[in-house]
Write an enzyme that holds these catalytic residues in place. Structure first.
Site, PDB file in Angstrom:
ATOM      1  N   LYS A  99       6.858  -1.786  -6.504  1.00 17.14           N
ATOM      2  CA  LYS A  99       7.832  -1.971  -5.415  1.00 17.14           C
ATOM      3  C   LYS A  99       9.144  -2.571  -5.955  1.00 17.14           C
ATOM      4  O   LYS A  99      10.227  -2.042  -5.704  1.00 17.14           O
ATOM      5  CB  LYS A  99       7.251  -2.887  -4.320  1.00 17.14           C
ATOM      6  N   ARG A 138       3.630  -7.892   5.519  1.00 10.71           N
ATOM      7  CA  ARG A 138       2.371  -7.809   4.791  1.00 10.71           C
ATOM      8  C   ARG A 138       1.176  -7.942   5.723  1.00 10.71           C
ATOM      9  O   ARG A 138       0.032  -7.892   5.275  1.00 10.71           O
ATOM     10  CB  ARG A 138       2.312  -8.930   3.759  1.00 10.71           C
ATOM     11  N   ARG A 195       2.920  -7.582 -16.659  1.00 13.04           N
ATOM     12  CA  ARG A 195       4.278  -7.731 -16.098  1.00 13.04           C
ATOM     13  C   ARG A 195       4.987  -8.947 -16.694  1.00 13.04           C
ATOM     14  O   ARG A 195       4.397  -9.994 -16.865  1.00 13.04           O
ATOM     15  CB  ARG A 195       4.174  -7.893 -14.577  1.00 13.04           C
ATOM     16  N   ARG A 222       4.353 -14.314 -14.464  1.00 17.58           N
ATOM     17  CA  ARG A 222       4.138 -15.021 -13.198  1.00 17.58           C
ATOM     18  C   ARG A 222       2.792 -15.748 -13.198  1.00 17.58           C
ATOM     19  O   ARG A 222       1.811 -15.220 -13.708  1.00 17.58           O
ATOM     20  CB  ARG A 222       4.157 -14.001 -12.040  1.00 17.58           C
TER      21      ARG A 222
HETATM   22  P1  ADP Z   1       5.275  -4.820  -7.340  1.00 15.61           P
HETATM   23  O1  ADP Z   1       6.671  -5.287  -6.995  1.00 15.61           O
HETATM   24  O2  ADP Z   1       4.792  -3.709  -6.450  1.00 15.61           O
HETATM   25  O3  ADP Z   1       4.277  -5.922  -7.440  1.00 15.61           O
HETATM   26  P2  ADP Z   1       6.453  -4.254  -9.966  1.00 15.61           P
HETATM   27  O4  ADP Z   1       7.640  -3.408  -9.644  1.00 15.61           O
HETATM   28  O5  ADP Z   1       6.719  -5.662 -10.368  1.00 15.61           O
HETATM   29  O6  ADP Z   1       5.347  -4.167  -8.789  1.00 15.61           O
HETATM   30  O7  ADP Z   1       5.644  -3.488 -11.130  1.00 15.61           O
HETATM   31  C1  ADP Z   1       4.448  -4.047 -11.684  1.00 15.61           C
HETATM   32  C2  ADP Z   1       4.437  -3.795 -13.193  1.00 15.61           C
HETATM   33  O8  ADP Z   1       4.256  -2.392 -13.427  1.00 15.61           O
HETATM   34  C3  ADP Z   1       5.732  -4.186 -13.914  1.00 15.61           C
HETATM   35  O9  ADP Z   1       5.380  -4.736 -15.159  1.00 15.61           O
HETATM   36  C4  ADP Z   1       6.488  -2.868 -14.057  1.00 15.61           C
HETATM   37  O10 ADP Z   1       7.328  -2.865 -15.204  1.00 15.61           O
HETATM   38  C5  ADP Z   1       5.359  -1.852 -14.177  1.00 15.61           C
HETATM   39  N1  ADP Z   1       5.663  -0.553 -13.542  1.00 15.61           N
HETATM   40  C6  ADP Z   1       6.321  -0.342 -12.372  1.00 15.61           C
HETATM   41  N2  ADP Z   1       6.381   0.972 -12.077  1.00 15.61           N
HETATM   42  C7  ADP Z   1       5.722   1.614 -13.078  1.00 15.61           C
HETATM   43  C8  ADP Z   1       5.435   2.993 -13.343  1.00 15.61           C
HETATM   44  N3  ADP Z   1       5.821   3.963 -12.514  1.00 15.61           N
HETATM   45  N4  ADP Z   1       4.745   3.281 -14.470  1.00 15.61           N
HETATM   46  C9  ADP Z   1       4.341   2.284 -15.323  1.00 15.61           C
HETATM   47  N5  ADP Z   1       4.587   0.985 -15.125  1.00 15.61           N
HETATM   48  C10 ADP Z   1       5.268   0.633 -14.016  1.00 15.61           C
HETATM   49  P1  AMP Z   2       5.132 -10.510  -4.403  1.00  9.70           P
HETATM   50  O1  AMP Z   2       6.251 -11.034  -5.234  1.00  9.70           O
HETATM   51  O2  AMP Z   2       5.599  -9.585  -3.320  1.00  9.70           O
HETATM   52  O3  AMP Z   2       4.011  -9.934  -5.226  1.00  9.70           O
HETATM   53  O4  AMP Z   2       4.524 -11.780  -3.624  1.00  9.70           O
HETATM   54  C1  AMP Z   2       3.932 -12.850  -4.335  1.00  9.70           C
HETATM   55  C2  AMP Z   2       3.162 -13.745  -3.372  1.00  9.70           C
HETATM   56  O5  AMP Z   2       4.056 -14.313  -2.409  1.00  9.70           O
HETATM   57  C3  AMP Z   2       2.086 -13.054  -2.540  1.00  9.70           C
HETATM   58  O6  AMP Z   2       0.864 -12.924  -3.244  1.00  9.70           O
HETATM   59  C4  AMP Z   2       1.984 -14.010  -1.346  1.00  9.70           C
HETATM   60  O7  AMP Z   2       1.247 -15.191  -1.680  1.00  9.70           O
HETATM   61  C5  AMP Z   2       3.433 -14.429  -1.141  1.00  9.70           C
HETATM   62  N1  AMP Z   2       4.118 -13.510  -0.196  1.00  9.70           N
HETATM   63  C6  AMP Z   2       5.171 -12.696  -0.481  1.00  9.70           C
HETATM   64  N2  AMP Z   2       5.543 -12.004   0.612  1.00  9.70           N
HETATM   65  C7  AMP Z   2       4.705 -12.385   1.609  1.00  9.70           C
HETATM   66  C8  AMP Z   2       4.554 -12.021   2.968  1.00  9.70           C
HETATM   67  N3  AMP Z   2       5.353 -11.098   3.543  1.00  9.70           N
HETATM   68  N4  AMP Z   2       3.572 -12.622   3.698  1.00  9.70           N
HETATM   69  C9  AMP Z   2       2.777 -13.546   3.148  1.00  9.70           C
HETATM   70  N5  AMP Z   2       2.848 -13.925   1.867  1.00  9.70           N
HETATM   71  C10 AMP Z   2       3.798 -13.367   1.091  1.00  9.70           C
END
Ligand code: ADP
Ligand code: AMP
Length: 214
Positions: A13, A88, A127, A160
């Site tokens: 995302k 969420r 990540r 993270r």
């Molecule tokens: P989210 O925001 O949904 O938690 P991220 O955008 O942070 O996910 O992506 C999670 C991990 O996967 C990151 O390390 C990112 O660089 C990697 N990633 C994202 N999209 C792809 C893809 N299409 N193919 C391979 N790796 C990806």
């Molecule tokens: P994210 O960066 O989107 O992966 O979010 C990291 C963490 O933040 C999640 O695992 C939740 O603990 C908290 N969080 C982020 N967005 C929300 C939401 N909309 N509702 C509840 N918790 C959230």
């Protein structure tokens, strides 16, 4: 353009958000980023949110909803916004609908990024994020040119706290239980755009932008 990015943790995302916001010139509203910024600054909100985040749980709706409502009234949201990681829960989705109704606004699309569990775990544990500008990398799938250093701003990359394997598994479970029902919620409203999140980053973005134009 008023958009939501939906999908499990690690689906990509944030990665897609960084390119979509440039294409449409809209602000990126990530509730996870807002909480992490509050944790870094040591605010009361940050302290409360961290208790839940470290356990892989969702922060309670009442803490999240008011933040997003306030953010949507800011000037830079006038031409649209991209919500990432919000809503969420169905309760958050309903609160968002209520707020948009009051503002006489409607959502354009909910982009739902699909990725299977094993890939999600690999993505999350590899990540790395820039401490300064927030750019996202992956040690294998999207590495920076120089290990540990951000390509964009030269900042230090970090992992993270909630990207440890056990916490990631818990977050995926919480996603299935509490967030997945939103797919049905937005499908009934005719807003869902399903995307295969296992493709390369560029190919996914191309698919999204073509669908948003059409
Ligand atoms: P989210 O925001 O949904 O938690 P991220 O955008 O942070 O996910 O992506 C999670 C991990 O996967 C990151 O390390 C990112 O660089 C990697 N990633 C994202 N999209 C792809 C893809 N299409 N193919 C391979 N790796 C990806
Ligand atoms: P994210 O960066 O989107 O992966 O979010 C990291 C963490 O933040 C999640 O695992 C939740 O603990 C908290 N969080 C982020 N967005 C929300 C939401 N909309 N509702 C509840 N918790 C959230």
């Amino acid at each position: 353009m008023r958009l939501i990015l939906l999908g499990p943790p690690g689906a990509g995302k944030g990665t897609q958000a960084s390119v979509i916001i440039k294409e449409y010139n809209i602000p990126h509203i990530s509730t996870g980023d807002i909480f992490r910024a509050n944790i870094k600054e040591g605010t009361e909100l940050g302290k409360k949110a961290k208790e839940y985040m470290d356990k892989g749980l969702l922060v309670p709706d009442e803490l999240v909803v008011s933040i997003v409502k306030d953010r949507l009234t800011e000037d830079d949201c006038k031409e649209g916004f991209l919500l990432d990681g919000f809503p969420r829960t169905v309760n958050q989705g309903e609160a968002l609908d209520e707020e948009l109704k009051q503002m006489s606004l409607e959502l354009d699309k909910v982009i739902n990024i699909n990725v299977e569990k094993e890939v999600l775990i690999q993505r999350a544990i590899g990540r790395r994020i820039c401490r300064d500008c927030g750019a996202t990398y992956h040690v294998k799938f999207n590495p920076p040119k120089k290990e540990g250093i951000c390509d964009v701003c030269g900042g230090e990359l970090f992992q993270r706290d909630d990207d440890k394997v056990e916490t990631v598994k818990k977050r995926i479970k919480v996603y299935h239980e509490q967030t997945e029902p939103l797919i049905d919620y937005y499908t009934k409203k005719g807003l869902i755009l399903n995307v295969d999140g296992t493709k390369p980053i560029d190919a996914i973005f191309e698919e999204i932008s073509e669908a948003l134009q059409g």
